[in-house]
Design a protein around this motif. Structure first.
Motif, PDB file in Angstrom:
ATOM      1  N   ALA A   1      70.140  14.005  59.096  1.00 16.44           N
ATOM      2  CA  ALA A   1      70.792  14.084  60.410  1.00 16.44           C
ATOM      3  C   ALA A   1      71.985  13.142  60.474  1.00 16.44           C
ATOM      4  N   ARG A   2      71.821  11.934  59.982  1.00 21.00           N
ATOM      5  CA  ARG A   2      72.940  10.979  59.980  1.00 21.00           C
ATOM      6  C   ARG A   2      74.099  11.501  59.134  1.00 21.00           C
ATOM      7  N   ALA A   3      73.775  12.117  57.993  1.00 22.73           N
ATOM      8  CA  ALA A   3      74.823  12.692  57.140  1.00 22.73           C
ATOM      9  C   ALA A   3      75.538  13.823  57.870  1.00 22.73           C
ATOM     10  N   ALA A   4      74.798  14.671  58.565  1.00 21.04           N
ATOM     11  CA  ALA A   4      75.401  15.782  59.304  1.00 21.04           C
ATOM     12  C   ALA A   4      76.281  15.264  60.440  1.00 21.04           C
ATOM     13  N   LEU A   5      75.831  14.225  61.118  1.00 21.06           N
ATOM     14  CA  LEU A   5      76.579  13.701  62.260  1.00 21.06           C
ATOM     15  C   LEU A   5      77.908  13.075  61.860  1.00 21.06           C
ATOM     16  N   GLU A   6      78.088  12.766  60.591  1.00 22.82           N
ATOM     17  CA  GLU A   6      79.376  12.265  60.116  1.00 22.82           C
ATOM     18  C   GLU A   6      80.467  13.327  60.227  1.00 22.82           C
ATOM     19  N   HIS A   7      80.091  14.585  60.426  1.00 25.11           N
ATOM     20  CA  HIS A   7      81.050  15.686  60.547  1.00 25.11           C
ATOM     21  C   HIS A   7      81.490  15.918  61.998  1.00 25.11           C
ATOM     22  N   TYR A   8      81.043  15.050  62.904  1.00 25.18           N
ATOM     23  CA  TYR A   8      81.372  15.180  64.321  1.00 25.18           C
ATOM     24  C   TYR A   8      82.129  13.951  64.789  1.00 25.18           C
ATOM     25  N   ASP A   9      82.896  14.123  65.842  1.00 28.80           N
ATOM     26  CA  ASP A   9      83.629  12.999  66.429  1.00 28.80           C
ATOM     27  C   ASP A   9      82.714  12.228  67.367  1.00 28.80           C
TER      28      ASP A   9
ATOM     29  N   THR B   1      76.674  22.995  60.874  1.00 32.56           N
ATOM     30  CA  THR B   1      77.076  22.112  59.778  1.00 32.56           C
ATOM     31  C   THR B   1      76.071  22.264  58.644  1.00 32.56           C
ATOM     32  N   THR B   2      76.588  22.531  57.446  1.00 31.84           N
ATOM     33  CA  THR B   2      75.695  22.662  56.281  1.00 31.84           C
ATOM     34  C   THR B   2      75.989  21.568  55.278  1.00 31.84           C
TER      35      THR B   2
END
Length: 106
Positions: free
Chosen positions: A24-32, A105-106
């Protein structure tokens, strides 16, 4: 996003949740978003986490487990939610696009 290794199903519930929090933390890096805190809401069919952002906003992040639904199905669901919110008076979750404008996000 799928968990990093194929032995995921053999992990304990706690180990799965820890792995999915990392994911989840890795995926959230793709958001502002500047993420302050994550909390598990549910881990079963999907894993649902509450996200607290630095600006005070709260979000819900769903991590889909591999093999349950195809990516096309998840994209269609997000597009449907966005359309329902945009074109009706229904109160449904608002999918949040990532920095690339994608609802998944993948």
């Amino acid at each position: 996003m799928t968990p990093p290794d194929s032995g995921f199903a053999q992990l304990s519930h706690r180990a799965q949740v820890l792995r999915l929090r990392w994911l989840a933390r890795a995926a959230l890096e793709h958001y502002d978003l500047e993420v302050r805190r994550l909390a598990l809401l549910r881990h079963s069919y999907n894993t649902i986490l509450r996200v607290w952002a630095a600006d005070g906003q709260r979000y819900v992040l769903r991590v889909n487990l591999p093999g349950v639904r195809r990516l096309e199905q998840i994209r269609a669901e997000m597009a449907w939610l966005a359309a329902l919110r945009r074109n009706t008076g229904l109160q449904v979750p608002r999918p949040m696009p990532n920095r690339s404008g994608e609802l998944v996000t993948t």
